[in-house]
Design an enzyme around this catalytic site. Structure first.
Site, PDB file in Angstrom:
ATOM      1  N   ASN A 101     -58.978 -14.936 -48.339  1.00 33.68           N
ATOM      2  CA  ASN A 101     -60.091 -13.995 -48.475  1.00 33.68           C
ATOM      3  C   ASN A 101     -60.470 -13.816 -49.943  1.00 33.68           C
ATOM      4  O   ASN A 101     -59.633 -13.935 -50.827  1.00 33.68           O
ATOM      5  CB  ASN A 101     -59.710 -12.648 -47.865  1.00 33.68           C
ATOM      6  CG  ASN A 101     -59.392 -12.771 -46.384  1.00 33.68           C
ATOM      7  OD1 ASN A 101     -59.822 -13.732 -45.739  1.00 33.68           O
ATOM      8  ND2 ASN A 101     -58.637 -11.837 -45.845  1.00 33.68           N
ATOM      9  N   VAL A 102     -61.729 -13.500 -50.156  1.00 36.13           N
ATOM     10  CA  VAL A 102     -62.245 -13.355 -51.528  1.00 36.13           C
ATOM     11  C   VAL A 102     -62.694 -11.918 -51.787  1.00 36.13           C
ATOM     12  O   VAL A 102     -63.463 -11.650 -52.694  1.00 36.13           O
ATOM     13  CB  VAL A 102     -63.416 -14.335 -51.783  1.00 36.13           C
ATOM     14  CG1 VAL A 102     -62.932 -15.775 -51.735  1.00 36.13           C
ATOM     15  CG2 VAL A 102     -64.553 -14.120 -50.782  1.00 36.13           C
ATOM     16  N   ASP A 103     -62.180 -10.991 -50.959  1.00 33.46           N
ATOM     17  CA  ASP A 103     -62.684  -9.619 -51.010  1.00 33.46           C
ATOM     18  C   ASP A 103     -61.813  -8.669 -51.822  1.00 33.46           C
ATOM     19  O   ASP A 103     -62.173  -7.504 -52.017  1.00 33.46           O
ATOM     20  CB  ASP A 103     -62.854  -9.077 -49.580  1.00 33.46           C
ATOM     21  CG  ASP A 103     -61.596  -9.229 -48.729  1.00 33.46           C
ATOM     22  OD1 ASP A 103     -60.469  -9.144 -49.274  1.00 33.46           O
ATOM     23  OD2 ASP A 103     -61.735  -9.437 -47.497  1.00 33.46           O
ATOM     24  N   HIS A 126     -58.951 -19.084 -52.453  1.00 35.13           N
ATOM     25  CA  HIS A 126     -60.365 -19.435 -52.602  1.00 35.13           C
ATOM     26  C   HIS A 126     -61.079 -18.591 -53.658  1.00 35.13           C
ATOM     27  O   HIS A 126     -62.302 -18.525 -53.676  1.00 35.13           O
ATOM     28  CB  HIS A 126     -61.085 -19.297 -51.253  1.00 35.13           C
ATOM     29  CG  HIS A 126     -60.576 -20.258 -50.220  1.00 35.13           C
ATOM     30  ND1 HIS A 126     -60.475 -19.945 -48.884  1.00 35.13           N
ATOM     31  CD2 HIS A 126     -60.108 -21.514 -50.342  1.00 35.13           C
ATOM     32  CE1 HIS A 126     -59.977 -20.977 -48.225  1.00 35.13           C
ATOM     33  NE2 HIS A 126     -59.745 -21.941 -49.084  1.00 35.13           N
ATOM     34  N   CYS A 137     -67.951 -22.413 -70.540  1.00 32.50           N
ATOM     35  CA  CYS A 137     -66.799 -22.075 -71.385  1.00 32.50           C
ATOM     36  C   CYS A 137     -65.571 -21.662 -70.578  1.00 32.50           C
ATOM     37  O   CYS A 137     -64.498 -21.488 -71.136  1.00 32.50           O
ATOM     38  CB  CYS A 137     -67.164 -20.990 -72.398  1.00 32.50           C
ATOM     39  SG  CYS A 137     -67.372 -19.332 -71.706  1.00 32.50           S
ATOM     40  N   CYS A 185     -73.956 -16.556 -69.076  1.00 30.34           N
ATOM     41  CA  CYS A 185     -72.720 -16.135 -69.722  1.00 30.34           C
ATOM     42  C   CYS A 185     -73.023 -15.394 -71.027  1.00 30.34           C
ATOM     43  O   CYS A 185     -73.762 -15.908 -71.876  1.00 30.34           O
ATOM     44  CB  CYS A 185     -71.840 -17.354 -69.993  1.00 30.34           C
ATOM     45  SG  CYS A 185     -70.347 -16.988 -70.947  1.00 30.34           S
ATOM     46  N   GLY A 225     -54.354 -13.348 -39.285  1.00 28.86           N
ATOM     47  CA  GLY A 225     -55.808 -13.335 -39.177  1.00 28.86           C
ATOM     48  C   GLY A 225     -56.498 -14.574 -39.689  1.00 28.86           C
ATOM     49  O   GLY A 225     -57.505 -14.490 -40.372  1.00 28.86           O
ATOM     50  N   SER A 226     -55.955 -15.724 -39.371  1.00 32.16           N
ATOM     51  CA  SER A 226     -56.654 -16.960 -39.721  1.00 32.16           C
ATOM     52  C   SER A 226     -56.584 -17.920 -38.545  1.00 32.16           C
ATOM     53  O   SER A 226     -55.532 -18.096 -37.952  1.00 32.16           O
ATOM     54  CB  SER A 226     -56.021 -17.618 -40.951  1.00 32.16           C
ATOM     55  OG  SER A 226     -56.645 -18.869 -41.206  1.00 32.16           O
TER      56      SER A 226
HETATM   57 ZN   LIG Z   1     -69.602 -19.172 -71.176  1.00 35.49          ZN
END
Ligand SMILES: [Zn+2]
Length: 280
Positions: A101-103, A126, A137, A185, A225-226
């Protein structure tokens, strides 16, 4: 079986989208599915690394939608399942947590539980929507900072009435997208990307290796949960089974890893994990 495996200590958790559905983040059955949609008009087409890096227009569309949807991700809170996993970590029962998860909700649950003592380290397989990566950079910065910069760069930007899904994906018309200003950036002017692994992109090799090491050092692998449809997570189940480590899977519905499991539990995550903590 779940209680015995966890009670004996040293188990490694591998969590997926099913653990976060009770927090209102839908399971799209894809790695970071919530972060990767957004190239098609309906939002159903996954955003790929190639499309994202291939053109400024695609990135403008991604960030415009993502800017609208971010608040839904930012205000998601941990559920009973995250709290139970945090409790296991604090009791010193886990060798670590690998999450697909990315949360950021594992970390949020741990922080909410109090001062940091003996918690299990979280590896974000992930990546995380809470960070932004500069493709030039390599600097990683907080998404909350970018959110402020995007708001400042788009005063009065009003896409009209849009529908925003709970996962942070917003349907936007072309006009609204065209008038959206993207931020680069702040350090080098390079292209910014959410620090998540897109479709068409591999998990960084060092991270992949570190997770194999975690499996090898663990006494067991507990999948939470997967459905394990994605190889980036499934390979650790195969690896654990190959090493003779018991694999226990708690998931609503069948999973690709069931044949490798010593036990499977088809049950709601929050309720099951809360009961697990109570039984220890
Ligand atoms: Zn940068």
């Amino acid at each position: 079986m779940l209680v015995e495996v966890v009670a004996s200590g040293g188990a490694l958790v591998l969590s997926g989208a099913g653990l976060s559905t009770e927090s209102g983040i839908p399971d799209y059955r894809g790695p970071t599915g919530l972060a990767r949609r957004g190239t098609g008009a309906s939002g159903a087409t996954p955003m790929t690394y190639q499309v994202f890096t291939g053109g400024a227009d695609a990135r403008r569309r991604y960030w415009a939608r993502s800017h609208l949807g971010w608040r839904h991700i930012a205000r998601a809170v941990p559920n009973d399942g995250h709290r139970a996993v945090a409790a296991l970590g604090r009791r010193g029962l886990l060798a670590g947590i690998i999450t697909q998860n990315v949360d950021g909700l594992h970390q949020a649950a741990d922080l909410a539980a109090g001062p940091v003592t003996g918690r299990a380290e979280v590896t974000e397989l992930h990546g995380s929507l809470h960070r932004v990566l500069c493709l030039s950079c390599g600097q990683r910065t907080a998404r909350s900072d970018l959110d402020r910069r995007l708001a400042a760069a788009n005063p009065g930007w009003d896409p009209g009435s849009v529908s925003v899904n709970p996962d942070g994906d917003a349907a936007l018309d072309d006009e609204a997208v065209a008038s959206f200003g993207v931020a680069d950036c702040a350090a080098c002017g390079g292209v910014l990307k959410p620090d998540v692994v897109f479709f068409g992109e591999n998990v960084p090799p060092a991270r992949t290796r570190a997770c194999y090491d975690l499996v090898e050092a663990a006494s067991a692998l507990v999948v939470l949960g997967s459905s394990l449809t994605v190889m980036s997570g499934f390979r650790y189940v195969r690896h654990a089974a190959r090493l003779g480590r018991p694999v226990v899977i708690v998931n609503q519905g069948a999973t690709r890893g069931d044949a490798y499991a010593a036990a499977t539990l088809d049950a709601p995550l929050g309720q099951t994990l809360t009961a697990l903590v109570a039984a220890l």
